[in-house]
Every structure is written in structure tokens, then in C-alpha cells.
Design a protein around this motif. Sequence first.
Motif, PDB file in Angstrom:
ATOM      1  N   LEU A  35       0.819  -1.215   0.000  1.00 41.33           N
ATOM      2  CA  LEU A  35       0.000   0.000   0.000  1.00 41.33           C
ATOM      3  C   LEU A  35       0.851   1.264   0.000  1.00 41.33           C
ATOM      4  O   LEU A  35       0.559   2.225  -0.698  1.00 41.33           O
ATOM      5  CB  LEU A  35      -0.914   0.034   1.223  1.00 41.33           C
ATOM      6  CG  LEU A  35      -2.113  -0.887   1.261  1.00 41.33           C
ATOM      7  CD1 LEU A  35      -2.778  -0.833   2.637  1.00 41.33           C
ATOM      8  CD2 LEU A  35      -3.103  -0.519   0.187  1.00 41.33           C
ATOM      9  N   SER A  36       1.883   1.257   0.827  1.00 38.69           N
ATOM     10  CA  SER A  36       2.677   2.477   1.025  1.00 38.69           C
ATOM     11  C   SER A  36       3.653   2.744  -0.105  1.00 38.69           C
ATOM     12  O   SER A  36       3.987   3.899  -0.371  1.00 38.69           O
ATOM     13  CB  SER A  36       3.438   2.405   2.346  1.00 38.69           C
ATOM     14  OG  SER A  36       4.485   1.443   2.267  1.00 38.69           O
ATOM     15  N   GLY A 127      -1.584  17.084  22.404  1.00 42.10           N
ATOM     16  CA  GLY A 127      -2.206  16.273  21.367  1.00 42.10           C
ATOM     17  C   GLY A 127      -1.142  15.613  20.523  1.00 42.10           C
ATOM     18  O   GLY A 127       0.046  15.910  20.647  1.00 42.10           O
ATOM     19  N   VAL A 128      -1.579  14.698  19.671  1.00 36.05           N
ATOM     20  CA  VAL A 128      -0.678  14.012  18.758  1.00 36.05           C
ATOM     21  C   VAL A 128      -1.404  13.827  17.434  1.00 36.05           C
ATOM     22  O   VAL A 128      -2.621  13.652  17.405  1.00 36.05           O
ATOM     23  CB  VAL A 128      -0.179  12.670  19.347  1.00 36.05           C
ATOM     24  CG1 VAL A 128      -1.313  11.708  19.613  1.00 36.05           C
ATOM     25  CG2 VAL A 128       0.883  12.033  18.465  1.00 36.05           C
ATOM     26  N   ARG A 129      -0.645  13.902  16.352  1.00 33.76           N
ATOM     27  CA  ARG A 129      -1.214  13.751  15.015  1.00 33.76           C
ATOM     28  C   ARG A 129      -0.509  12.624  14.281  1.00 33.76           C
ATOM     29  O   ARG A 129       0.598  12.228  14.622  1.00 33.76           O
ATOM     30  CB  ARG A 129      -1.052  15.037  14.200  1.00 33.76           C
ATOM     31  CG  ARG A 129      -1.816  16.191  14.761  1.00 33.76           C
ATOM     32  CD  ARG A 129      -1.650  17.419  13.902  1.00 33.76           C
ATOM     33  NE  ARG A 129      -2.140  18.582  14.636  1.00 33.76           N
ATOM     34  CZ  ARG A 129      -2.578  19.673  14.074  1.00 33.76           C
ATOM     35  NH1 ARG A 129      -2.577  19.803  12.760  1.00 33.76           N
ATOM     36  NH2 ARG A 129      -3.015  20.677  14.805  1.00 33.76           N
ATOM     37  N   LEU A 130      -1.166  12.179  13.230  1.00 27.43           N
ATOM     38  CA  LEU A 130      -0.595  11.199  12.323  1.00 27.43           C
ATOM     39  C   LEU A 130      -1.327  11.288  11.002  1.00 27.43           C
ATOM     40  O   LEU A 130      -2.399  11.896  10.922  1.00 27.43           O
ATOM     41  CB  LEU A 130      -0.672   9.789  12.898  1.00 27.43           C
ATOM     42  CG  LEU A 130      -2.041   9.280  13.360  1.00 27.43           C
ATOM     43  CD1 LEU A 130      -2.785   8.591  12.237  1.00 27.43           C
ATOM     44  CD2 LEU A 130      -1.868   8.335  14.518  1.00 27.43           C
ATOM     45  N   ALA A 131      -0.744  10.729   9.980  1.00 27.88           N
ATOM     46  CA  ALA A 131      -1.384  10.675   8.667  1.00 27.88           C
ATOM     47  C   ALA A 131      -1.543   9.209   8.286  1.00 27.88           C
ATOM     48  O   ALA A 131      -0.625   8.415   8.474  1.00 27.88           O
ATOM     49  CB  ALA A 131      -0.546  11.411   7.631  1.00 27.88           C
ATOM     50  N   VAL A 132      -2.721   8.878   7.776  1.00 21.61           N
ATOM     51  CA  VAL A 132      -3.000   7.520   7.310  1.00 21.61           C
ATOM     52  C   VAL A 132      -3.276   7.602   5.817  1.00 21.61           C
ATOM     53  O   VAL A 132      -4.053   8.454   5.368  1.00 21.61           O
ATOM     54  CB  VAL A 132      -4.219   6.913   8.047  1.00 21.61           C
ATOM     55  CG1 VAL A 132      -4.520   5.522   7.526  1.00 21.61           C
ATOM     56  CG2 VAL A 132      -3.981   6.883   9.550  1.00 21.61           C
ATOM     57  N   LEU A 133      -2.633   6.735   5.061  1.00 19.74           N
ATOM     58  CA  LEU A 133      -2.876   6.691   3.626  1.00 19.74           C
ATOM     59  C   LEU A 133      -4.349   6.418   3.355  1.00 19.74           C
ATOM     60  O   LEU A 133      -4.959   5.565   4.008  1.00 19.74           O
ATOM     61  CB  LEU A 133      -2.018   5.609   2.974  1.00 19.74           C
ATOM     62  CG  LEU A 133      -0.501   5.815   3.046  1.00 19.74           C
ATOM     63  CD1 LEU A 133       0.227   4.570   2.570  1.00 19.74           C
ATOM     64  CD2 LEU A 133      -0.085   7.028   2.240  1.00 19.74           C
ATOM     65  N   GLU A 134      -4.918   7.142   2.409  1.00 18.32           N
ATOM     66  CA  GLU A 134      -6.337   6.965   2.070  1.00 18.32           C
ATOM     67  C   GLU A 134      -6.648   5.536   1.649  1.00 18.32           C
ATOM     68  O   GLU A 134      -7.747   5.058   1.858  1.00 18.32           O
ATOM     69  CB  GLU A 134      -6.737   7.925   0.940  1.00 18.32           C
ATOM     70  CG  GLU A 134      -6.729   9.362   1.365  1.00 18.32           C
ATOM     71  CD  GLU A 134      -8.103   9.992   1.381  1.00 18.32           C
ATOM     72  OE1 GLU A 134      -9.073   9.380   0.921  1.00 18.32           O
ATOM     73  OE2 GLU A 134      -8.182  11.122   1.868  1.00 18.32           O
ATOM     74  N   ASN A 135      -5.660   4.835   1.068  1.00 17.80           N
ATOM     75  CA  ASN A 135      -5.896   3.477   0.604  1.00 17.80           C
ATOM     76  C   ASN A 135      -5.664   2.426   1.696  1.00 17.80           C
ATOM     77  O   ASN A 135      -5.516   1.253   1.402  1.00 17.80           O
ATOM     78  CB  ASN A 135      -5.023   3.171  -0.623  1.00 17.80           C
ATOM     79  CG  ASN A 135      -3.532   3.187  -0.313  1.00 17.80           C
ATOM     80  OD1 ASN A 135      -3.099   3.585   0.768  1.00 17.80           O
ATOM     81  ND2 ASN A 135      -2.726   2.774  -1.280  1.00 17.80           N
ATOM     82  N   ASN A 136      -5.658   2.858   2.953  1.00 17.60           N
ATOM     83  CA  ASN A 136      -5.411   1.950   4.077  1.00 17.60           C
ATOM     84  C   ASN A 136      -6.608   1.947   5.035  1.00 17.60           C
ATOM     85  O   ASN A 136      -6.533   2.506   6.137  1.00 17.60           O
ATOM     86  CB  ASN A 136      -4.124   2.369   4.798  1.00 17.60           C
ATOM     87  CG  ASN A 136      -3.711   1.402   5.885  1.00 17.60           C
ATOM     88  OD1 ASN A 136      -4.391   0.417   6.164  1.00 17.60           O
ATOM     89  ND2 ASN A 136      -2.589   1.690   6.520  1.00 17.60           N
ATOM     90  N   PRO A 137      -7.720   1.318   4.660  1.00 21.33           N
ATOM     91  CA  PRO A 137      -8.899   1.327   5.525  1.00 21.33           C
ATOM     92  C   PRO A 137      -8.668   0.634   6.871  1.00 21.33           C
ATOM     93  O   PRO A 137      -9.247   1.037   7.879  1.00 21.33           O
ATOM     94  CB  PRO A 137      -9.981   0.622   4.704  1.00 21.33           C
ATOM     95  CG  PRO A 137      -9.247  -0.164   3.671  1.00 21.33           C
ATOM     96  CD  PRO A 137      -7.955   0.582   3.418  1.00 21.33           C
ATOM     97  N   ARG A 161       1.332  11.172  -1.555  1.00 15.30           N
ATOM     98  CA  ARG A 161       0.222  10.220  -1.516  1.00 15.30           C
ATOM     99  C   ARG A 161      -0.956  10.830  -0.766  1.00 15.30           C
ATOM    100  O   ARG A 161      -0.763  11.531   0.234  1.00 15.30           O
ATOM    101  CB  ARG A 161       0.655   8.924  -0.818  1.00 15.30           C
ATOM    102  CG  ARG A 161       1.832   8.239  -1.499  1.00 15.30           C
ATOM    103  CD  ARG A 161       2.445   7.172  -0.638  1.00 15.30           C
ATOM    104  NE  ARG A 161       3.090   7.790   0.518  1.00 15.30           N
ATOM    105  CZ  ARG A 161       3.923   7.150   1.335  1.00 15.30           C
ATOM    106  NH1 ARG A 161       4.207   5.884   1.146  1.00 15.30           N
ATOM    107  NH2 ARG A 161       4.476   7.769   2.350  1.00 15.30           N
ATOM    108  N   PRO A 162      -2.202  10.564  -1.205  1.00 16.95           N
ATOM    109  CA  PRO A 162      -3.363  11.105  -0.488  1.00 16.95           C
ATOM    110  C   PRO A 162      -3.489  10.495   0.900  1.00 16.95           C
ATOM    111  O   PRO A 162      -3.416   9.276   1.058  1.00 16.95           O
ATOM    112  CB  PRO A 162      -4.562  10.722  -1.359  1.00 16.95           C
ATOM    113  CG  PRO A 162      -4.040   9.943  -2.507  1.00 16.95           C
ATOM    114  CD  PRO A 162      -2.562   9.802  -2.380  1.00 16.95           C
TER     115      PRO A 162
END
Length: 177
Positions: A35-36, A127-137, A161-162
Motif C-alpha cells: 500500500l505504502s 495532542g498528537v497527530r498522524l497521517a493515514v494513507l487513504e488506501n489503508n482502511p 500520496r493522499p
Amino acid sequence: MILEALTPGPDHPLPAELLTETAELYASNREFSALSGDFPDPDDITVEQVAAALADELAQPGAEVLLARAGGPLVGIAVTLADHPDPADPDPWIGLLMIDGSRQRAGFGRELAAAVEERFRAAGRDGVRLAVLENNPKGLAFWAAQGYEEIDRRADRQLGRPCRVLRKTLNRPRSVE
């Protein structure tokens, strides 16, 4: 779960045994690697590729690579960033959280995420943030179950990548009076 921070320096390369163990962890997650697109061939992740990836991560200011062990074996890895390169972003980030493919769905991901959050909470972060690939449900479902909420959609900084940007407020423990 025991967390071990990787702290190699120019005169202290990562031990070969540790790199082999970490490469096996990455290789156990073929679906995520596919995916990545982080590795050219998700069916052939090499020690050299993982060493280069870890070196790239550790070269970032404020980056930390945490190895998670349960009873000795490596069960997971987390890569964190104390400060995002965008100065308008006040939160630390989780850049990667990966659990050995053969040990998923046993609570290790939840435990590692909580340990990372506690490290940030202890450092006074809100707080904490992260990004998840759109193609990773599966990744999106995991982080939503941990209490993360979507705050933005944008391309990732590395490969365009989105992604969905998620955030979790880190509530501080109440003092007992």
C-alpha cells in the motif's frame, strides 16, 4: 511491553542482529508495504533497505524510533517526530506504528500506541497527530478505534500520496487533592 529507543550515531551503527530483526518485522507486513510503496518490492524487503529507511527517519530533527518488545521478541516499531516541519503545527506526530504481521490483533498495536501517547503526555504535549494513507482502511479503522479524529485531508510530504490527517487530544491526568 518494553520500549527501546534506537540511538545510533555516526560512530555507532545499528547492530546487524537488530537490523535483521527489524527487517523481518517490516517484511511481515507485506500488505502495508504494498500500500505504502515505501519499498520497491514488498515481497523482498532487505536489511539494507530497512537500515536506510531507519537512518532517514533518525536524520530528522526530533525523530525517535522506538522498538517494542514483549517477552524478548520484537513485536512492533513506532517512529515519532517531536515537532512537525510546519511551524504552525503544534503537535508531535506518529510517523509509523507497525506490529509484526503474525502478532496483529493481539493488542500490541493498542499498547504501543498508548505507550507513545504517554511519552508525549509526560513531555507536556496536548495532542498528537498522524497521517493515514487513504488506501489503508484497516489503518484508518485502527486509529479511529484509538480515539483519533480526522482533521484534514492532504498529500503526504514525502511522496505526495493522499492521506487523512488524524489527531487525538492527550488529556492530562487529574491531580488528586
